[in-house]
Design a protein around this motif. Structure first.
Motif, mmCIF file in Angstrom:
data_model
loop_
_atom_site.group_PDB
_atom_site.id
_atom_site.type_symbol
_atom_site.label_atom_id
_atom_site.label_comp_id
_atom_site.label_asym_id
_atom_site.label_seq_id
_atom_site.Cartn_x
_atom_site.Cartn_y
_atom_site.Cartn_z
ATOM 1 N N VAL A 21 30.696 -16.033 -16.870
ATOM 2 C CA VAL A 21 29.977 -17.083 -17.579
ATOM 3 C C VAL A 21 29.834 -16.688 -19.047
ATOM 4 O O VAL A 21 30.023 -15.531 -19.425
ATOM 5 C CB VAL A 21 28.576 -17.347 -16.975
ATOM 6 C CG1 VAL A 21 28.674 -17.776 -15.519
ATOM 7 C CG2 VAL A 21 27.683 -16.110 -17.117
ATOM 8 N N GLY A 22 29.470 -17.668 -19.890
ATOM 9 C CA GLY A 22 29.238 -17.385 -21.296
ATOM 10 C C GLY A 22 30.482 -16.858 -21.980
ATOM 11 O O GLY A 22 31.619 -17.219 -21.650
ATOM 12 N N ASP A 23 30.272 -15.978 -22.958
ATOM 13 C CA ASP A 23 31.389 -15.453 -23.742
ATOM 14 C C ASP A 23 32.383 -14.653 -22.906
ATOM 15 O O ASP A 23 33.537 -14.492 -23.309
ATOM 16 C CB ASP A 23 30.859 -14.565 -24.874
ATOM 17 C CG ASP A 23 30.321 -15.374 -26.047
ATOM 18 O OD1 ASP A 23 30.535 -16.602 -26.073
ATOM 19 O OD2 ASP A 23 29.679 -14.778 -26.935
ATOM 20 N N ALA A 24 31.966 -14.134 -21.773
ATOM 21 C CA ALA A 24 32.903 -13.416 -20.908
ATOM 22 C C ALA A 24 34.010 -14.335 -20.418
ATOM 23 O O ALA A 24 35.128 -13.887 -20.150
ATOM 24 C CB ALA A 24 32.164 -12.811 -19.713
ATOM 25 N N VAL A 35 28.764 -11.987 -7.613
ATOM 26 C CA VAL A 35 28.589 -11.187 -8.826
ATOM 27 C C VAL A 35 28.945 -12.065 -10.016
ATOM 28 O O VAL A 35 30.020 -12.669 -10.051
ATOM 29 C CB VAL A 35 29.472 -9.924 -8.814
ATOM 30 C CG1 VAL A 35 29.421 -9.213 -10.165
ATOM 31 C CG2 VAL A 35 29.018 -8.975 -7.705
ATOM 32 N N ILE A 36 28.042 -12.124 -10.988
ATOM 33 C CA ILE A 36 28.223 -12.972 -12.165
ATOM 34 C C ILE A 36 28.368 -12.081 -13.387
ATOM 35 O O ILE A 36 27.440 -11.352 -13.752
ATOM 36 C CB ILE A 36 27.029 -13.928 -12.331
ATOM 37 C CG1 ILE A 36 26.887 -14.827 -11.093
ATOM 38 C CG2 ILE A 36 27.192 -14.780 -13.603
ATOM 39 C CD1 ILE A 36 25.582 -15.590 -11.033
ATOM 40 N N GLY A 37 29.533 -12.123 -14.005
ATOM 41 C CA GLY A 37 29.774 -11.340 -15.213
ATOM 42 C C GLY A 37 29.327 -12.125 -16.439
ATOM 43 O O GLY A 37 29.944 -13.118 -16.814
ATOM 44 N N ALA A 38 28.228 -11.675 -17.042
ATOM 45 C CA ALA A 38 27.676 -12.306 -18.241
ATOM 46 C C ALA A 38 27.626 -11.271 -19.352
ATOM 47 O O ALA A 38 26.665 -11.208 -20.117
ATOM 48 C CB ALA A 38 26.283 -12.863 -17.949
ATOM 49 N N ALA A 46 26.275 -20.862 -23.261
ATOM 50 C CA ALA A 46 25.715 -19.965 -22.246
ATOM 51 C C ALA A 46 24.535 -20.618 -21.534
ATOM 52 O O ALA A 46 24.402 -20.529 -20.304
ATOM 53 C CB ALA A 46 25.284 -18.651 -22.897
ATOM 54 N N LEU A 47 23.662 -21.288 -22.290
ATOM 55 C CA LEU A 47 22.522 -21.974 -21.689
ATOM 56 C C LEU A 47 22.986 -23.114 -20.781
ATOM 57 O O LEU A 47 22.451 -23.306 -19.678
ATOM 58 C CB LEU A 47 21.611 -22.514 -22.793
ATOM 59 C CG LEU A 47 20.845 -21.460 -23.604
ATOM 60 C CD1 LEU A 47 20.339 -22.054 -24.918
ATOM 61 C CD2 LEU A 47 19.672 -20.894 -22.802
ATOM 62 N N GLU A 48 23.978 -23.869 -21.237
ATOM 63 C CA GLU A 48 24.514 -24.934 -20.393
ATOM 64 C C GLU A 48 25.169 -24.369 -19.132
ATOM 65 O O GLU A 48 25.018 -24.926 -18.039
ATOM 66 C CB GLU A 48 25.539 -25.764 -21.176
ATOM 67 C CG GLU A 48 24.945 -26.664 -22.233
ATOM 68 C CD GLU A 48 25.968 -27.629 -22.820
ATOM 69 O OE1 GLU A 48 25.579 -28.415 -23.684
ATOM 70 O OE2 GLU A 48 27.157 -27.594 -22.410
ATOM 71 N N ASP A 49 25.922 -23.277 -19.284
ATOM 72 C CA ASP A 49 26.522 -22.623 -18.113
ATOM 73 C C ASP A 49 25.466 -22.338 -17.048
ATOM 74 O O ASP A 49 25.673 -22.574 -15.852
ATOM 75 C CB ASP A 49 27.177 -21.301 -18.517
ATOM 76 C CG ASP A 49 28.528 -21.459 -19.196
ATOM 77 O OD1 ASP A 49 29.016 -22.597 -19.304
ATOM 78 O OD2 ASP A 49 29.085 -20.436 -19.629
ATOM 79 N N ALA A 50 24.336 -21.798 -17.488
ATOM 80 C CA ALA A 50 23.275 -21.414 -16.552
ATOM 81 C C ALA A 50 22.768 -22.622 -15.778
ATOM 82 O O ALA A 50 22.601 -22.574 -14.545
ATOM 83 C CB ALA A 50 22.132 -20.743 -17.320
ATOM 84 N N GLY A 54 24.748 -8.105 -17.239
ATOM 85 C CA GLY A 54 24.560 -8.463 -18.629
ATOM 86 C C GLY A 54 23.209 -9.118 -18.839
ATOM 87 O O GLY A 54 22.899 -10.122 -18.186
ATOM 88 N N ALA A 55 22.391 -8.552 -19.720
ATOM 89 C CA ALA A 55 21.044 -9.072 -19.959
ATOM 90 C C ALA A 55 20.910 -9.612 -21.376
ATOM 91 O O ALA A 55 19.882 -9.451 -22.030
ATOM 92 C CB ALA A 55 19.995 -7.991 -19.700
ATOM 93 N N GLY A 56 21.994 -10.259 -21.847
ATOM 94 C CA GLY A 56 21.919 -10.981 -23.106
ATOM 95 C C GLY A 56 21.521 -12.418 -22.852
ATOM 96 O O GLY A 56 20.936 -12.748 -21.809
ATOM 97 N N ILE A 57 21.845 -13.296 -23.783
ATOM 98 C CA ILE A 57 21.457 -14.698 -23.645
ATOM 99 C C ILE A 57 22.062 -15.318 -22.391
ATOM 100 O O ILE A 57 21.376 -16.005 -21.625
ATOM 101 C CB ILE A 57 21.865 -15.489 -24.901
ATOM 102 C CG1 ILE A 57 21.026 -15.042 -26.101
ATOM 103 C CG2 ILE A 57 21.701 -16.992 -24.688
ATOM 104 C CD1 ILE A 57 21.436 -15.644 -27.426
ATOM 105 N N ALA A 58 23.355 -15.077 -22.140
ATOM 106 C CA ALA A 58 24.012 -15.675 -20.978
ATOM 107 C C ALA A 58 23.411 -15.169 -19.673
ATOM 108 O O ALA A 58 23.068 -15.955 -18.784
ATOM 109 C CB ALA A 58 25.514 -15.388 -21.021
#
Length: 368
Positions: A274-277, A152-155, A292-296, A12-16
């Motif tokens: 992470v994020g909305d996932a 593997v990180i699902g974002a 999402a930013l905090e998750d990172a 996933g190459a969105g914000i998260a």
């Protein structure tokens, strides 16, 4: 594990996803980033980032690159449907010592995050299966290629395919709102975050710089109208304030329903969401990007501090759950105000709306 040669895949190459990739690079890792969408598929919508998002951007060393874009927002103005004042929230005071609030184009934030993540994203790469191995993850892509990763990180958003493939949960649950989004140019002069509250619906206008307005409206329900612009006029045609001029200036309107994701756990084996996932909510508190930013930030810190991937994932989830649960619960609280008749709600908001709405962010003022 800082600087260890962990093989990490971010899906996933969105914000998260890009935020996670940036945080991992700062922590000494070199993740692969993939996205099933083509590289030219960007959302040209608007975005409001509360103060905790600014703090996370600072921790990612991206507050400087973001600063030229959009507009700093100093207060939130709540009006009734006629455009008469209900209450105001002083954002500078609320988020003092945390960060400034900013509204900007999603495309601008995406470009900053993409550059910060190193710019290398494998687009058109959809994951079709996941193999949970004893100390790694086997990943097969739709083009038939196969790779092995340590993590593997699902974002990949609320409708995450990684969540389903890793058996971490099914489809998202409808949150019960239909939302309308648009960018308006040559609209009315609006210099602050301005929301008009009606009966089971609301209309928000936020300046995002360069004379543009981010417009967001919602109504209770789950049915998407065939003609979203006509539905907006039907719903909000008799509203006051800036709404009539905004409706006249509307061009393209994007419509969708809201989703919630609530899971018993966020990781299985060495697959993490992470994020909305992992924890999507309705966008009522504008916390999707912020979370999402905090998750990172927290994930990179957890991997840096732990002596194993398993320990890092446990530490990460234990730190993040209380904040994401708070956002979910406060989002539901605020959404319930839509069901209160304006004759009862509006006098309450005129008396202490600033304290009620400010309280929704109390936990988020504290450290990550």
């Amino acid at each position: 594990m800082r600087g260890s040669p962990l093989r990490i895949l971010v899906v996933g190459a969105g914000i998260a996803g890009l935020s996670v990739a940036r945080a991992l690079r700062l922590a000494g890792f070199r993740p692969d980033v993939t996205d099933k969408a083509p590289s030219n598929e960007l959302d040209d919508g608007g975005l409001y980032l509360p103060g905790n998002a600014a703090r996370a951007l600072h921790r990612l060393d991206l507050d400087g690159p973001v600063r030229p874009f959009g507009q700093v927002i100093h207060r939130q103005r709540f009006l009734d449907a006629a455009g008469l004042p209900l209450c105001e929230v002083d954002l500078d005071a609320l988020w003092a010592g945390v960060g400034e609030c900013r509204a900007l184009s999603r495309c601008d934030l995406h470009r900053v995050l993409l550059s910060g993540a190193g710019g290398a994203v494998r687009h058109g790469a959809e994951v079709c299966s996941i193999d949970l191995l004893p100390t790694s993850v086997g990943v097969t892509f739709v083009d038939g290629t196969w790779s092995e990763y340590d993590l593997v990180i699902g974002a990949d958003g609320p409708r995450s395919s990684i969540r389903a493939l890793a058996a971490l949960g099914g489809p998202p649950r409808p949150a019960g709102q239909v939302v309308y989004r648009s960018i308006v140019r040559d609209g009315p002069a609006v210099d602050e975050w301005t929301a008009l509250l009606g009966q089971r619906s609301g209309f928000l206008v936020v300046p995002i710089g360069a004379g543009r307005l981010h417009c967001y409206a919602d109504e209770a329900g789950t049915e998407v109208p065939a003609d979203p612009r006509a539905r907006l006029v039907e719903l909000f045609g008799d509203y006051g304030g800036p709404v009539p001029e905004v409706l006249d200036a509307l061009d393209q309107v994007h419509v969708s329903t809201t989703d919630e994701v609530e899971l018993g756990r966020w990781y299985r084996g060495r697959v993490l969401l992470v994020g909305d996932a992992a924890h999507a909510t309705a966008p009522t508190l504008s916390q999707g990007a912020a979370m999402a930013l905090e998750d990172a930030v927290v994930l990179a810190e957890s991997l840096h501090a732990a002596n194993s991937v398993e320990a890092a994932l446990t530490a990460y989830e234990s730190r993040r759950r209380p904040r994401t649960r708070w956002v979910r619960d406060r989002t539901r609280d605020r959404n319930r105000t839509r069901d209160v008749p304006p004759a009862l709600r509006d006098p309450l908001l005129r008396g202490r709306g600033d304290r009620i709405f400010g309280e929704h962010y109390r936990l988020l003022l504290g450290p990550l």
